[in-house]
Design an enzyme around this catalytic site. Structure first.
Site, PDB file in Angstrom:
ATOM      1  N   ARG A  34       0.841  -1.204   0.000  1.00  8.13           N
ATOM      2  CA  ARG A  34       0.000   0.000   0.000  1.00  8.13           C
ATOM      3  C   ARG A  34       0.875   1.252   0.000  1.00  8.13           C
ATOM      4  NH1 ARG A  34      -0.342   4.539   2.558  1.00  8.13           N
ATOM      5  NH2 ARG A  34      -0.108   3.476   4.549  1.00  8.13           N
ATOM      6  N   ASP A  35       1.635   1.485   1.068  1.00  9.67           N
ATOM      7  CA  ASP A  35       2.525   2.661   1.089  1.00  9.67           C
ATOM      8  C   ASP A  35       3.589   2.506  -0.013  1.00  9.67           C
ATOM      9  OD1 ASP A  35       3.850   5.005   1.952  1.00  9.67           O
ATOM     10  OD2 ASP A  35       3.347   4.598   4.028  1.00  9.67           O
TER      11      ASP A  35
ATOM     12  N   HIS B 147       3.267   3.914  -3.705  1.00  9.25           N
ATOM     13  CA  HIS B 147       3.831   5.225  -4.089  1.00  9.25           C
ATOM     14  C   HIS B 147       5.191   5.060  -4.767  1.00  9.25           C
ATOM     15  CE1 HIS B 147       0.953   7.763  -1.974  1.00  9.25           C
ATOM     16  NE2 HIS B 147       1.122   7.087  -0.853  1.00  9.25           N
TER      17      HIS B 147
ATOM     18  N   SER C 100       3.753  10.861   8.859  1.00  9.60           N
ATOM     19  CA  SER C 100       3.693  10.825   7.387  1.00  9.60           C
ATOM     20  C   SER C 100       4.928  11.429   6.728  1.00  9.60           C
ATOM     21  CB  SER C 100       2.463  11.592   6.896  1.00  9.60           C
ATOM     22  OG  SER C 100       1.333  11.264   7.652  1.00  9.60           O
TER      23      SER C 100
ATOM     24  N   HIS D 123       3.220   4.426  12.901  1.00  8.57           N
ATOM     25  CA  HIS D 123       3.614   4.277  11.492  1.00  8.57           C
ATOM     26  C   HIS D 123       4.718   5.300  11.207  1.00  8.57           C
ATOM     27  CE1 HIS D 123       2.679   3.864   7.038  1.00  8.57           C
ATOM     28  NE2 HIS D 123       3.116   5.115   7.043  1.00  8.57           N
TER      29      HIS D 123
ATOM     30  N   HIS E  73       8.073   6.979   8.932  1.00  4.38           N
ATOM     31  CA  HIS E  73       8.799   7.134   7.656  1.00  4.38           C
ATOM     32  C   HIS E  73      10.247   7.469   7.976  1.00  4.38           C
ATOM     33  CE1 HIS E  73       5.901   6.677   4.350  1.00  4.38           C
ATOM     34  NE2 HIS E  73       5.012   7.009   5.273  1.00  4.38           N
TER      35      HIS E  73
ATOM     36  N   TYR F 238       4.245  17.990   3.435  1.00  5.84           N
ATOM     37  CA  TYR F 238       3.724  16.994   2.502  1.00  5.84           C
ATOM     38  C   TYR F 238       4.658  16.821   1.305  1.00  5.84           C
ATOM     39  CZ  TYR F 238      -0.776  17.413   4.806  1.00  5.84           C
ATOM     40  OH  TYR F 238      -1.781  17.395   5.723  1.00  5.84           O
TER      41      TYR F 238
END
Lengths: 340, 340
Positions: free
Chosen positions: A14-15, A18, A168, A195, A197, A286
């Site tokens: 899923r991630d 990207h 994120s 979660h 990164h 972002y």
């Protein structure tokens, strides 16, 4: 900590979508999901990188219909539970129902960290559908811990079984993760997840801190296949937890083999920490701002990093891309007057 | 912590030499050293990956004479101090004198963590030559902290200005780093340093713990260019320290640009955590064991990981490669009898 206390959700399908421009094939998903299931990974998430319904010109078109990918994964596993991600506004309740029909066992409803309230109906539907339900608070670094707790409590009140702190942008520092997990553990009755990164090379550090403070739901991606600099690398996490005496029930050798033989070959570019991923983590913004900032920087003859850092300071959020030009113009003007 | 309390040594031009099979050119070293100097990096290490004199069939032949590379770096910098690494037994006192003549300002004398005594003459010579002198205790994970302290105190008694905890295999866990740095800080009068590898994705975590416990000499490599899975990525470290309010005096933007524009293009393969680098960190063994173990595994029809993990348990060290076949035979035999 006993074996049953820590559940890993594998997000490479899923991630990681990207990282390969949403080009997963049914064959890839089938073989990877099958392998992860055989390695005893308890949860496997599959959706477009931006969740159900993400396939679009704006977020990137998927090569394969995600419902077909989800179906393939459901068919491929014996024990693992298939999870989907849903961002209200991108995905709809209709898509969640379709996924549930296919045999999905968990849904994760993701909102910006200040917008838990938009998840009310989706969390309720997910529970009605009999799914294990996770509230997924994205960009958790952008608010003080008090606000995060307030938003997490909303998700709990809607019926979520778990709330995740989602870093994120890979911008959180270990002491900030500690403070957030501690506060959620104190104020929530439900499970707390994390979660990460890896933009600041802190995914593993932050994940260990989260576990130490009581997070029992943890995301990882094999071979680090995720957005930005990738997530906590699952096979490495399992190795580290094993050395720490924390059992996950996951077969380390099998997971290492999946990473090397099934995932590494489909990587389009290595999951390194590049100049771009570093600046996103440093600024805490972002990833969608990057290209806009680079264009604006060129136009005004300034450094795109200055724009991104200023956007981070002002806590600009997705949808406010118009502000990028304003910020760039302001920086250029200040620079000019500094030369006078 | 004030700006002057933390000194970073950039090792991409030495540890990174492993990652590009010792193929550095004078042009590459000149441009990278010049850039690092302009970014205010205080120390830049240059040598064959295995230190002075490492160029050989056994350790890998350098494309360019390392003394030429060192000279180029000395000429390229205005403020940065050029460092060399020396492993007694590979490099000699003659080579250290030659390096000193070229204008090197620091030498790091590296031994296996149990063999500090072989560094006596080299540390003494380094001091005589007027060099800042570091004792570099490799494979520090292989001994209990008490033994590490004993060995570090030997190096201190020989005249070293600093002793480094070197996590050569990337095998240490954060709490183990904490214990080691704390003990050295307690028992030594000199500076304490830390050198990480990223095999378990813990280089940044361990480096932050080391700094928190009082290490003031820290190694990093731009774009993670180092042996195994690479070192603590310097430009990311500077960004993280900046976010933590710890000043290094290093120009973050310049360092990011060097990583992206000068170092990334010369990488032969990405600095990812692969199956091989992970198993080395998990087992805590020398990277030179890998190929031997893979050959032995093939011969005996077993998994090379089982061999490496057993070698780690037995604390087998470099030079004992003969044991690899013995261990493989034993594992194969046990496996066989398990089937009977």
């Amino acid at each position: 900590m006993s074996e049953k206390d820590l559940y890993i959700t594998e997000v490479a399908l899923r991630d990681g979508s990207h990282a390969i421009r949403h080009q997963f094939t049914i064959e890839q998903v089938t073989s990877i999901a099958k392998g992860l299931d055989q390695a005893n990974v308890p949860y496997i998430e599959i959706s477009h990188g931006d969740g159900l319904g993400g396939s679009s010109l704006q977020y990137g078109l998927s090569l394969t219909d995600e419902l077909q990918l989800i179906e393939a994964a459901v068919d491929a596993v014996l024990n693992a539970k298939i999870s989907v991600l849903l961002l209200p506004g991108i995905g709809t309740m209709h898509e969640l129902k379709e996924a549930a029909k296919l045999g999905v066992k968990m849904s994760r409803i993701a909102t910006h960290v200040t917008e838990a309230d938009v998840a009310l109906q989706h969390i309720a539907l997910s529970k009605e559908l009999g799914l294990e339900t996770v509230g997924f608070l994205m960009m958790s670094h952008m608010v003080p811990t008090k606000k995060l707790v307030e938003q997490a409590k909303l998700m709990e009140s809607y019926g979520a079984d778990t709330v995740y702190v989602v870093d994120s942008a890979g911008a959180l520092l270990p002491h900030q993760v500690k403070e957030r997990i501690l506060a959620l553990k104190e104020h929530l009755q439900i499970h707390v997840g994390f979660h990460a990164h890896n933009n600041l090379s802190l995914a593993m550090a932050n994940t260990l801190v989260a576990i130490e403070e009581g997070a029992t739901r943890i995301d990882g991606s094999v071979r680090c296949l995720g957005a930005g600099a990738g997530n906590t690398q699952t096979e490495v996490l399992v190795a580290v937890l094993d050395k720490l005496g924390i059992k996950t029930g996951i077969d380390l050798y099998k997971l290492m083999d999946i990473a090397e033989e099934l995932v590494a070959p489909i990587l389009e570019k290595p999951q390194e920490i590049t100049k771009d991923s570093l600046v996103l983590g440093y600024a805490g913004v972002y990833s969608s701002f990057l290209l806009h900032a680079q264009r604006a920087a060129k136009k005004f003859g300034i450094d795109s990093r200055d724009i991104l850092i200023e956007l981070g300071k002002r806590k600009v959020v997705g949808g406010q891309e118009d502000m990028i030009i304003d910020v760039a113009a302001e920086i250029a003007k200040n620079k000019e007057s500094a030369y006078v």
